[in-house]
Design a protein around this motif. Structure first.
Motif, PDB file in Angstrom:
ATOM      1  N   LEU A  99      -1.481 -11.774   3.248  1.00  0.00           N
ATOM      2  CA  LEU A  99      -2.187 -11.845   2.451  1.00  0.00           C
ATOM      3  C   LEU A  99      -3.158 -13.141   2.694  1.00  0.00           C
ATOM      4  O   LEU A  99      -2.749 -14.255   2.773  1.00  0.00           O
ATOM      5  N   GLU A 113      -7.015 -15.283   1.667  1.00  0.00           N
ATOM      6  CA  GLU A 113      -8.006 -15.219   0.685  1.00  0.00           C
ATOM      7  C   GLU A 113      -9.401 -15.467   1.201  1.00  0.00           C
ATOM      8  O   GLU A 113      -9.395 -16.226   2.166  1.00  0.00           O
ATOM      9  N   VAL A 172     -17.574 -14.328  -1.594  1.00  0.00           N
ATOM     10  CA  VAL A 172     -17.251 -13.275  -2.722  1.00  0.00           C
ATOM     11  C   VAL A 172     -18.527 -13.294  -3.878  1.00  0.00           C
ATOM     12  O   VAL A 172     -18.846 -14.530  -4.242  1.00  0.00           O
ATOM     13  N   PHE A 174     -10.955 -13.486  -4.603  1.00  0.00           N
ATOM     14  CA  PHE A 174     -10.556 -12.125  -3.895  1.00  0.00           C
ATOM     15  C   PHE A 174      -9.632 -12.613  -2.552  1.00  0.00           C
ATOM     16  O   PHE A 174      -9.799 -13.372  -1.802  1.00  0.00           O
ATOM     17  N   GLN A 186      -6.610 -10.462  -0.100  1.00  0.00           N
ATOM     18  CA  GLN A 186      -6.585  -9.213   0.562  1.00  0.00           C
ATOM     19  C   GLN A 186      -5.466  -9.110   1.492  1.00  0.00           C
ATOM     20  O   GLN A 186      -5.136 -10.118   1.944  1.00  0.00           O
ATOM     21  N   ASP A 187      -4.785  -7.950   1.587  1.00  0.00           N
ATOM     22  CA  ASP A 187      -3.827  -7.834   2.782  1.00  0.00           C
ATOM     23  C   ASP A 187      -3.739  -6.058   2.984  1.00  0.00           C
ATOM     24  O   ASP A 187      -3.702  -5.297   2.413  1.00  0.00           O
ATOM     25  N   ALA A 188      -4.803  -6.026   4.065  1.00  0.00           N
ATOM     26  CA  ALA A 188      -5.198  -4.709   4.434  1.00  0.00           C
ATOM     27  C   ALA A 188      -3.984  -3.838   4.888  1.00  0.00           C
ATOM     28  O   ALA A 188      -4.093  -2.643   4.815  1.00  0.00           O
ATOM     29  N   ARG A 220      -2.310  -2.752   1.978  1.00  0.00           N
ATOM     30  CA  ARG A 220      -3.178  -2.048   1.070  1.00  0.00           C
ATOM     31  C   ARG A 220      -3.104  -2.735  -0.387  1.00  0.00           C
ATOM     32  O   ARG A 220      -3.018  -2.078  -1.425  1.00  0.00           O
ATOM     33  N   ALA A 253      -5.417  -5.649  -2.766  1.00  0.00           N
ATOM     34  CA  ALA A 253      -6.393  -6.263  -3.266  1.00  0.00           C
ATOM     35  C   ALA A 253      -6.372  -6.881  -4.505  1.00  0.00           C
ATOM     36  O   ALA A 253      -5.983  -6.215  -5.460  1.00  0.00           O
ATOM     37  N   TYR A 312      -8.360  -9.502  -7.236  1.00  0.00           N
ATOM     38  CA  TYR A 312      -9.445 -10.326  -7.779  1.00  0.00           C
ATOM     39  C   TYR A 312      -8.886 -11.008  -9.018  1.00  0.00           C
ATOM     40  O   TYR A 312      -8.264 -10.555  -9.855  1.00  0.00           O
ATOM     41  N   TYR A 324      -2.672  -1.649  -5.731  1.00  0.00           N
ATOM     42  CA  TYR A 324      -1.758  -1.851  -4.749  1.00  0.00           C
ATOM     43  C   TYR A 324      -1.381  -0.494  -4.305  1.00  0.00           C
ATOM     44  O   TYR A 324      -0.947   0.341  -5.138  1.00  0.00           O
TER      45      TYR A 324
END
Length: 129
Positions: free
Chosen positions: A2, A4, A10, A21, A23-25, A28, A30, A32, A51
């Motif tokens: 994870l 920022e 942003v 914002f 994220q952890d691609a 999956r 995200a 906000y 998620y």
């Protein structure tokens, strides 16, 4: 992992609120977060969490909204844009996985708040699972 996104990258929609914002691609995920600009770990006014196949949208003045994420798969092979579909209930297993993931990042005050809010909403029966 994870991370920022730098705040300069942003898009800020409101001059009196700071949008963050994370994220952890790989997982999956995200997130906000909307807060007052001078207070990184202060009062949270709103958050959105997507998620995997679920999306949660919480605002202090109205509470939680739920959605299911259609990831845009098409049988013809072309990928479409993901679409959110409003729901009245979501999978208990999905909520548990999200809370477990947020527990791994409990050193962040904002993520603890998100986890506690999701748990509270589920425990009080506002979210059907």
């Amino acid at each position: 992992m994870l991370v920022e996104v730098r705040r300069e990258l942003v898009k800020q929609d409101h001059r009196f609120l700071q949008k963050r914002f994370l994220q952890d691609a790989h997982n999956r995920l995200a997130i906000y977060i909307w807060q007052l600009p001078e207070d990184d770990e202060g009062e949270m006014l709103r958050f959105q969490v997507a998620y995997r196949e679920i999306a949660l949208d919480w605002a202090a003045e109205r509470g939680m909204r739920l959605a299911i994420v259609d990831d845009g798969d098409n049988p013809m092979g072309m990928k479409r844009s993901p679409v959110l579909t409003a729901e009245n209930k979501i999978s208990q297993q999905s909520v548990q996985r999200l809370c477990e993931y947020l527990d791994e990042h409990s050193e962040k005050v904002s993520l603890r708040f998100i986890r506690e809010t999701i748990t509270s909403e589920v425990m009080q029966g506002r979210i059907k699972t």
